[in-house]
Design a protein around this motif. Structure first.
Motif, PDB file in Angstrom:
ATOM      1  N   SER A  18      15.019  42.489  45.429  1.00 43.23           N
ATOM      2  CA  SER A  18      16.436  42.325  45.115  1.00 43.23           C
ATOM      3  C   SER A  18      16.795  40.841  45.080  1.00 43.23           C
ATOM      4  CB  SER A  18      17.300  43.036  46.168  1.00 43.23           C
ATOM      5  OG  SER A  18      17.186  42.378  47.424  1.00 43.23           O
ATOM      6  N   TYR A  46      13.207  39.385  38.795  1.00 39.29           N
ATOM      7  CA  TYR A  46      13.462  40.541  37.938  1.00 39.29           C
ATOM      8  C   TYR A  46      13.439  41.768  38.856  1.00 39.29           C
ATOM      9  CZ  TYR A  46      12.820  37.938  33.570  1.00 39.29           C
ATOM     10  OH  TYR A  46      12.955  37.061  32.529  1.00 39.29           O
ATOM     11  N   ASP A  99      15.991  47.339  37.837  1.00 40.61           N
ATOM     12  CA  ASP A  99      16.665  47.048  36.568  1.00 40.61           C
ATOM     13  C   ASP A  99      15.899  47.576  35.356  1.00 40.61           C
ATOM     14  OD1 ASP A  99      18.781  45.862  37.848  1.00 40.61           O
ATOM     15  OD2 ASP A  99      18.026  43.817  37.634  1.00 40.61           O
ATOM     16  N   GLU A 120      17.132  53.439  34.092  1.00 38.63           N
ATOM     17  CA  GLU A 120      18.455  53.794  33.581  1.00 38.63           C
ATOM     18  C   GLU A 120      18.583  55.305  33.608  1.00 38.63           C
ATOM     19  OE1 GLU A 120      20.899  51.946  30.017  1.00 38.63           O
ATOM     20  OE2 GLU A 120      19.371  53.337  29.258  1.00 38.63           O
ATOM     21  N   HIS A 142      15.162  43.109  28.253  1.00 38.34           N
ATOM     22  CA  HIS A 142      15.188  42.750  29.673  1.00 38.34           C
ATOM     23  C   HIS A 142      14.171  41.647  29.988  1.00 38.34           C
ATOM     24  CE1 HIS A 142      15.596  43.153  33.988  1.00 38.34           C
ATOM     25  NE2 HIS A 142      14.337  43.522  34.121  1.00 38.34           N
TER      26      HIS A 142
END
Length: 275
Positions: A175, A199, A203, A206, A219
């Motif tokens: 994080s 990164y 992320d 989804e 990304h």
């Protein structure tokens, strides 16, 4: 998606004799969670692999919190689960991909390429109203060759060598708060490896699934220009999620398996705080 299969595909192929499904659910804060969840209900015919007991070895001074297990022992466990040279393997977890991608990476590391991940994990299976089982599957023992793929793993020395190279990027999968050193809930030191870029592993997800390739390329757009890509996290688990996502879009990274927990085990290694 070359490394992922859907719940529908798994349902249609789950009875194939040459396929083994592996439950990789885990919780670092609750070591019994994975096994208990498996016993309560799992995808039919699935076998269970424990993160601490099967997918990691003894913690030593160096090597991080989740070093590789003895590979001869790991090979024997795989064979006892019915995994041989020609076996198609599908790994799953709750859907966050971390446990499944660690197992997936380990099979790639020992040279078994016929391994995939259930996109969306057991939640995707349940969402389709497919049944669960509490039966413990017994598999016929197989023979598995081990051919170590050194091209997908990076040592601490290799990380050091690539810190200052313009052609290399080191990806920190933790994080943003941990990367900056604002918090560190697990390891003894906070911060990040010099030059590492953040990164966050979640992320690439989804709606409880891995993003499509277009979104993954967007990304990781700034990563495409680098020749050498090294991925790490806290202890070599969630970094495998970024490794998987990068592999999906044709980038061939290396995993610094010991990750941050190994880096800080060397007093001489520099630690950076902030962005």
């Amino acid at each position: 998606m070359k490394n992922l299969v859907s719940a529908k595909w798994l349902k249609e192929n789950n009875n194939n004799n040459d396929m083994v499904v592996v439950d990789c659910r885990f919780d670092l804060q609750n070591p019994s969670y994975g096994k208990n969840s498996y016993l309560e209900g799992h995808i039919p015919h699935a076998v269970y692999m424990d993160m601490d007991k099967d997918l990691a070895g003894e913690v030593k001074e160096h090597g991080g919190r989740h070093p590789l297990p003895d590979l001869n022992v790991f090979k024997s466990k795989l064979e006892s689960c019915g995994i041989g040279n020609d076996t198609t393997v599908v790994a799953y977890d709750d859907g966050e991909v971390a446990g499944a991608s660690r197992f997936w990476w380990m099979l790639k590391y020992i040279g078994h390429d016929k391994v995939y991940i259930l996109d969306g994990g057991i939640r995707a299976w349940i969402k389709e109203s497919y049944s669960l089982s509490s039966d413990i599957s017994k598999k016929e023992k197989q023979f598995l060759d081990v051919n170590i793929n050194e091209s997908i793993i990076a040592t601490v020395d290799e990380v050091k060598e690539n810190i200052a190279k313009d052609t290399s990027v080191i990806i920190d999968s933790r994080s943003f708060e941990r990367y900056k050193g604002e918090v560190e809930p697990i390891d003894k030191k906070a911060g990040h490896i010099p030059s590492a870029q953040n990164y966050f592993w979640m992320d690439v997800l989804e709606n409880d699934k891995v993003k499509n390739n277009k979104k993954l390329k967007d990304h990781f757009n700034q990563v495409l220009k680098y020749k050498n890509v090294i991925v790490h996290c806290g202890s070599g688990i969630t970094g495998c999620v970024n490794f998987l996502a990068l592999d999906e879009i044709g980038i061939k990274p290396k995993l610094y398996l010991g990750s941050w927990s190994d880096w800080i085990s060397y007093d001489e290694n520099e630690v950076r705080i902030g962005e």
